[in-house]
Design a protein around this motif. Structure first.
Motif, mmCIF file in Angstrom:
data_model
loop_
_atom_site.group_PDB
_atom_site.id
_atom_site.type_symbol
_atom_site.label_atom_id
_atom_site.label_comp_id
_atom_site.label_asym_id
_atom_site.label_seq_id
_atom_site.Cartn_x
_atom_site.Cartn_y
_atom_site.Cartn_z
ATOM 1 N N ASP A 169 13.167 -58.005 -11.852
ATOM 2 C CA ASP A 169 13.395 -59.013 -10.802
ATOM 3 C C ASP A 169 12.078 -59.468 -10.169
ATOM 4 O O ASP A 169 11.916 -60.638 -9.839
ATOM 5 C CB ASP A 169 14.330 -58.475 -9.725
ATOM 6 C CG ASP A 169 15.765 -58.345 -10.209
ATOM 7 O OD1 ASP A 169 16.112 -58.956 -11.241
ATOM 8 O OD2 ASP A 169 16.544 -57.627 -9.556
ATOM 9 N N ASP A 170 11.138 -58.530 -9.994
ATOM 10 C CA ASP A 170 9.841 -58.896 -9.413
ATOM 11 C C ASP A 170 9.017 -59.743 -10.382
ATOM 12 O O ASP A 170 8.302 -60.652 -9.963
ATOM 13 C CB ASP A 170 9.060 -57.650 -9.011
ATOM 14 C CG ASP A 170 9.656 -56.946 -7.802
ATOM 15 O OD1 ASP A 170 10.540 -57.540 -7.143
ATOM 16 O OD2 ASP A 170 9.243 -55.811 -7.512
ATOM 17 N N VAL A 171 9.105 -59.465 -11.660
ATOM 18 C CA VAL A 171 8.411 -60.280 -12.661
ATOM 19 C C VAL A 171 8.970 -61.701 -12.639
ATOM 20 O O VAL A 171 8.214 -62.680 -12.598
ATOM 21 C CB VAL A 171 8.543 -59.660 -14.068
ATOM 22 C CG1 VAL A 171 8.003 -60.601 -15.138
ATOM 23 C CG2 VAL A 171 7.820 -58.325 -14.133
ATOM 24 N N GLU A 172 10.296 -61.826 -12.627
ATOM 25 C CA GLU A 172 10.923 -63.151 -12.582
ATOM 26 C C GLU A 172 10.553 -63.900 -11.296
ATOM 27 O O GLU A 172 10.250 -65.087 -11.331
ATOM 28 C CB GLU A 172 12.437 -63.012 -12.709
ATOM 29 C CG GLU A 172 12.870 -62.560 -14.091
ATOM 30 C CD GLU A 172 14.359 -62.278 -14.186
ATOM 31 O OE1 GLU A 172 15.087 -62.436 -13.172
ATOM 32 O OE2 GLU A 172 14.802 -61.900 -15.280
ATOM 33 N N ALA A 173 10.550 -63.185 -10.167
ATOM 34 C CA ALA A 173 10.202 -63.817 -8.887
ATOM 35 C C ALA A 173 8.747 -64.288 -8.886
ATOM 36 O O ALA A 173 8.432 -65.349 -8.346
ATOM 37 C CB ALA A 173 10.444 -62.843 -7.737
ATOM 38 N N THR A 174 7.871 -63.521 -9.513
ATOM 39 C CA THR A 174 6.457 -63.898 -9.590
ATOM 40 C C THR A 174 6.275 -65.165 -10.412
ATOM 41 O O THR A 174 5.506 -66.059 -10.037
ATOM 42 C CB THR A 174 5.632 -62.743 -10.192
ATOM 43 O OG1 THR A 174 5.796 -61.582 -9.372
ATOM 44 C CG2 THR A 174 4.157 -63.101 -10.282
ATOM 45 N N ILE A 175 7.003 -65.278 -11.511
ATOM 46 C CA ILE A 175 6.905 -66.462 -12.365
ATOM 47 C C ILE A 175 7.515 -67.686 -11.670
ATOM 48 O O ILE A 175 6.952 -68.776 -11.711
ATOM 49 C CB ILE A 175 7.593 -66.207 -13.722
ATOM 50 C CG1 ILE A 175 6.821 -65.135 -14.500
ATOM 51 C CG2 ILE A 175 7.697 -67.495 -14.540
ATOM 52 C CD1 ILE A 175 7.560 -64.604 -15.710
ATOM 53 N N GLU A 176 8.649 -67.492 -11.025
ATOM 54 C CA GLU A 176 9.357 -68.610 -10.398
ATOM 55 C C GLU A 176 8.698 -69.106 -9.117
ATOM 56 O O GLU A 176 8.754 -70.298 -8.806
ATOM 57 C CB GLU A 176 10.806 -68.201 -10.103
ATOM 58 C CG GLU A 176 11.630 -68.010 -11.351
ATOM 59 C CD GLU A 176 12.993 -67.396 -11.073
ATOM 60 O OE1 GLU A 176 13.333 -67.171 -9.883
ATOM 61 O OE2 GLU A 176 13.715 -67.126 -12.049
ATOM 62 N N SER A 177 8.079 -68.207 -8.353
ATOM 63 C CA SER A 177 7.507 -68.586 -7.059
ATOM 64 C C SER A 177 6.203 -67.818 -6.804
ATOM 65 O O SER A 177 6.154 -66.943 -5.941
ATOM 66 C CB SER A 177 8.529 -68.302 -5.961
ATOM 67 O OG SER A 177 8.019 -68.680 -4.719
ATOM 68 N N PRO A 178 5.136 -68.131 -7.538
ATOM 69 C CA PRO A 178 3.889 -67.383 -7.382
ATOM 70 C C PRO A 178 3.113 -67.796 -6.130
ATOM 71 O O PRO A 178 3.261 -68.918 -5.637
ATOM 72 C CB PRO A 178 3.104 -67.763 -8.636
ATOM 73 C CG PRO A 178 3.574 -69.142 -8.959
ATOM 74 C CD PRO A 178 5.047 -69.153 -8.577
ATOM 75 N N ASP A 179 2.287 -66.887 -5.640
ATOM 76 C CA ASP A 179 1.337 -67.223 -4.576
ATOM 77 C C ASP A 179 0.160 -67.992 -5.185
ATOM 78 O O ASP A 179 -0.400 -68.871 -4.551
ATOM 79 C CB ASP A 179 0.824 -65.962 -3.886
ATOM 80 C CG ASP A 179 1.912 -65.211 -3.130
ATOM 81 O OD1 ASP A 179 2.877 -65.862 -2.682
ATOM 82 O OD2 ASP A 179 1.793 -63.980 -2.988
ATOM 83 N N VAL A 180 -0.199 -67.628 -6.404
ATOM 84 C CA VAL A 180 -1.310 -68.249 -7.125
ATOM 85 C C VAL A 180 -0.934 -68.330 -8.592
ATOM 86 O O VAL A 180 -0.323 -67.411 -9.129
ATOM 87 C CB VAL A 180 -2.601 -67.399 -6.990
ATOM 88 C CG1 VAL A 180 -3.740 -68.000 -7.791
ATOM 89 C CG2 VAL A 180 -3.000 -67.224 -5.545
ATOM 90 N N SER A 181 -1.293 -69.431 -9.252
ATOM 91 C CA SER A 181 -1.135 -69.507 -10.708
ATOM 92 C C SER A 181 -2.477 -69.900 -11.313
ATOM 93 O O SER A 181 -3.212 -70.709 -10.739
ATOM 94 C CB SER A 181 -0.045 -70.494 -11.112
ATOM 95 O OG SER A 181 -0.374 -71.792 -10.706
#
Length: 70
Positions: free
Chosen positions: A9-21
């Motif tokens: 879930d944290d991996v998906e959340a990071t991809i969907e709504s990152p602080d930085v890309s």
């Protein structure tokens, strides 16, 4: 992901709504902070495009020094 106790879930959340890309030549890195988790380090998820969707190459807590410089 098991090494650091990272949940899907944290991996998906990071991809969907990152602080930085950070787009790179063949991959994209996404960073997101999860306060209170992963030793208070941001999670870095590196993905590459695939048909269909994305393939997660790696995911790990980012060292503090690297996070501050981004």
């Amino acid at each position: 992901m098991r090494l650091y106790g990272i949940v899907e879930d944290d991996v998906e959340a990071t991809i969907e709504s990152p602080d930085v890309s950070e787009p790179q030549e063949h991959t994209t890195a996404f960073l997101r902070a999860f306060p209170g988790r992963y030793g208070d380090l941001p999670l870095k998820v590196v993905v590459r495009p695939s048909t269909p969707g994305l393939v997660v190459v790696t995911a790990y807590p980012l060292k503090k020094k690297a996070w501050r410089s981004t």
